[in-house]
Design a protein around this motif. Sequence first.
Motif, short mmCIF file in Angstrom:
data_model
loop_
_atom_site.label_atom_id
_atom_site.label_comp_id
_atom_site.label_asym_id
_atom_site.label_seq_id
_atom_site.Cartn_x
_atom_site.Cartn_y
_atom_site.Cartn_z
N GLY A 97 0.80 -1.22 0.00
CA GLY A 97 0.00 0.00 0.00
C GLY A 97 0.83 1.26 0.00
N ALA A 98 2.13 1.13 -0.25
CA ALA A 98 3.01 2.30 -0.27
C ALA A 98 2.68 3.19 -1.47
CB ALA A 98 4.48 1.87 -0.33
N THR A 99 3.09 4.44 -1.39
CA THR A 99 2.84 5.38 -2.48
C THR A 99 4.15 6.01 -2.94
OG1 THR A 99 2.44 7.18 -0.89
CG2 THR A 99 0.52 5.96 -1.67
N VAL A 100 4.16 6.43 -4.20
CA VAL A 100 5.34 7.09 -4.75
C VAL A 100 4.94 8.46 -5.29
CG1 VAL A 100 5.07 6.07 -7.06
CG2 VAL A 100 7.34 6.82 -6.30
N GLU A 101 5.81 9.44 -5.08
CA GLU A 101 5.60 10.79 -5.59
C GLU A 101 6.84 11.20 -6.38
OE1 GLU A 101 4.91 13.37 -2.32
OE2 GLU A 101 3.20 12.23 -1.54
N VAL A 102 6.63 11.58 -7.64
CA VAL A 102 7.74 12.08 -8.46
C VAL A 102 7.72 13.60 -8.38
CG1 VAL A 102 8.77 12.14 -10.75
CG2 VAL A 102 7.56 10.08 -9.98
N ASP A 132 4.19 -1.02 4.58
CA ASP A 132 3.29 -0.91 3.44
C ASP A 132 2.68 0.48 3.27
OD1 ASP A 132 3.74 -3.47 2.68
OD2 ASP A 132 1.93 -4.31 3.58
N ASP A 133 2.77 1.31 4.31
CA ASP A 133 2.22 2.66 4.20
C ASP A 133 3.31 3.70 3.96
OD1 ASP A 133 3.40 2.44 6.67
OD2 ASP A 133 1.80 3.47 7.76
N ALA A 134 4.47 3.24 3.53
CA ALA A 134 5.59 4.15 3.29
C ALA A 134 5.28 5.08 2.12
CB ALA A 134 6.87 3.36 3.00
N THR A 135 5.87 6.26 2.16
CA THR A 135 5.81 7.20 1.04
C THR A 135 7.21 7.36 0.48
OG1 THR A 135 3.93 8.43 1.95
CG2 THR A 135 5.28 9.55 0.31
N VAL A 136 7.34 7.14 -0.82
CA VAL A 136 8.63 7.25 -1.49
C VAL A 136 8.60 8.46 -2.42
CG1 VAL A 136 10.29 6.10 -3.01
CG2 VAL A 136 8.92 4.75 -1.40
N ARG A 137 9.62 9.28 -2.35
CA ARG A 137 9.70 10.46 -3.21
C ARG A 137 10.93 10.36 -4.11
NH1 ARG A 137 7.50 12.28 1.54
NH2 ARG A 137 5.58 13.51 1.30
N VAL A 138 10.72 10.70 -5.38
CA VAL A 138 11.80 10.66 -6.36
C VAL A 138 11.92 12.05 -6.97
CG1 VAL A 138 12.67 9.59 -8.46
CG2 VAL A 138 11.27 8.25 -6.87
N GLY A 139 13.13 12.56 -7.00
CA GLY A 139 13.34 13.89 -7.56
C GLY A 139 14.74 14.04 -8.10
#
Length: 213
Positions: A97-102, A132-139
Amino acid sequence: ELERQNDRLERFAGIVSHDLRSPMSVAEGRIELAKSGIGEGAEQENLDAALNALGRMETIVEDTLTLARQGDTVGEAETLSLSAVVDECWRTADTGGATVEVVDDLRFRADPDRLRNLLENLFRNAVDHGGDDATVRVGTTADGFYVADDGPGIPPEDRSDVFDPGYTTAADGTGFGLAIVNEIAEAHGWNVSVTESASGGARFEISGVVEAS
């Protein structure tokens, strides 16, 4: 020479088994959902996702066999969009259930399959340690890009060891994930380092990346 070949074979066996875990888990989970009939009209979507994951497994096997036979860590480079590759990787990685933000995008040249390996291992690491509730950010950075999470982070005294093959703090970890990341980065002429993210988690920075014109 035989000893070196045996060491190389053992290393590749570890890489293959490690990188196959994520798409295999995705395929199994989506097939189970399709069998259960959960979600109206979702059966085809789940089967398509399972087929994509199985295709990813085939690519990993073929590429690693090529790597083992030819000794080439990376293949032919292509001009890629960071955001597009992140989106593709996230759909085939076992991220729960993790999410990713670019945050922002970058166009650069890389071996597309190896770049996917690198990102998938960083995503898996974030979820393994952040849940599973982690938020991953890519930049992007001044000379590359980063992958950051909001998990527990990596203590400063351990940061010099995390890229060593076999090093892991997870009970079921193999210690290959970040070693693979480091190897792929080096093969492209990049550097990888780890520091603390803005939310106190881990932030992996890949530097030395040349922006495509």
